[in-house]
Design a protein around this motif. Structure first.
Motif: not given
Length: 283
Positions: A247-268
């Protein structure tokens, strides 16, 4: 230019004058003897005439003697002057020779000093170059760091690059120690954000997930706009997955996709979210 008369010529003239004087004196004496020894009856002149003749001869001899003496004195004086001149010339020549020797000595000393000066100048140039090189080793240099141009000390840069090379070489424990020592030595360094990131990455590489999460979350909170912030959050999510906190991991990954959309990290992060949506892996 003064012409000098050779001493041999002067002495020859003086000897000739003395010889002439002696001859005149002998002639006068001979004449007096001849007159005195004539028989009384054969004398052609009276006693008065003979006396006058003798006096006349004596007078001429004395006159000649005076003239010769005067000439001798003149020649003697001239000889004295010539001798003085000669002595003066000898002294002058000696002085000139002494001055030439002194000049030669001074030239030699000047040459030695010139060589010494040249050596000193070369030594000073070499020393200045060496000092300049030493100073340049400590002067700040401009480096490109995370997309920015910053000035750092050369020793600081070398220490950072050495620690980073250790990390990339796979010795994550030594790399973590090197980066932590860097923080102690250079607490205000422009490298500090990157150093914090690499410490968290070293911890994650050693499977010290809890420490990695703490370090990298602190990094993102302190430097939210740092270019490595997306990668730091992605690593946090991976560490949470490794700890089983999906759950914590999913929350963290969603933050990456939302806050850093367009980055390679967001795609991963999106790929990881898709993985997390499936059944949990069996332990």
């Amino acid at each position: 230019m003064r012409h000098t008369v050779p001493m041999n010529s002067v002495r020859g003239r003086l000897a000739a004058a003395l010889l002439a004087t002696r001859r005149a004196a002998r002639a006068a004496a001979a004449a007096a003897i001849v007159v005195a020894t004539l028989p009384a009856q054969a004398q052609l002149f009276s006693d008065d005439e003979a006396r006058r003749a003798i006096l006349d001869v004596r007078s001429r001899v004395e006159q000649m003697q005076r003239e010769m003496l005067k000439r001798i004195e003149e020649l003697s004086a001239r000889i004295e002057r010539l001798e003085q001149t000669t002595r003066g010339q000898l002294e002058l020549q000696n002085q000139i020779q002494a001055m030439r020797q002194e000049i030669a000595s001074l030239r030699g000393a000047l040459e030695v000093q010139t060589n010494e000066l040249s050596k000193t100048q070369r030594s000073q140039r070499d020393l200045a170059s060496e000092l300049d090189a030493r100073i340049k080793r400590f002067e700040p240099v401009a480096v490109s760091l995370d997309g920015k141009q910053v000035n750092v000390d050369q020793g600081e840069r070398r220490t950072y690059e050495a620690a980073l090379a250790t990390f990339r070489g796979g010795d994550f424990k030594s790399a973590q120690t090197a980066f932590q020592q860097f923080q102690t030595v250079y607490p205000q360094s422009p490298y500090s954000p990157s150093v914090t990131y690499w410490i968290g990455s070293s911890q994650y590489a050693q499977k010290d997930n809890k420490s990695a999460i703490t370090t990298l979350q602190g990094f993102v909170q302190r430097y939210p706009d740092h270019p490595r912030a997306p990668d730091a959050l992605l690593t946090v999510g991976n560490a949470q997955v490794d700890l089983g906190d999906r759950k914590a991991a999913a929350d963290t990954f969603r933050i990456v996709t939302e806050k850093f959309d367009g980055s390679g990290a967001a795609q991963t992060a999106r790929e990881r979210l898709a993985t997390l949506a499936g059944p949990a892996p069996k332990r």
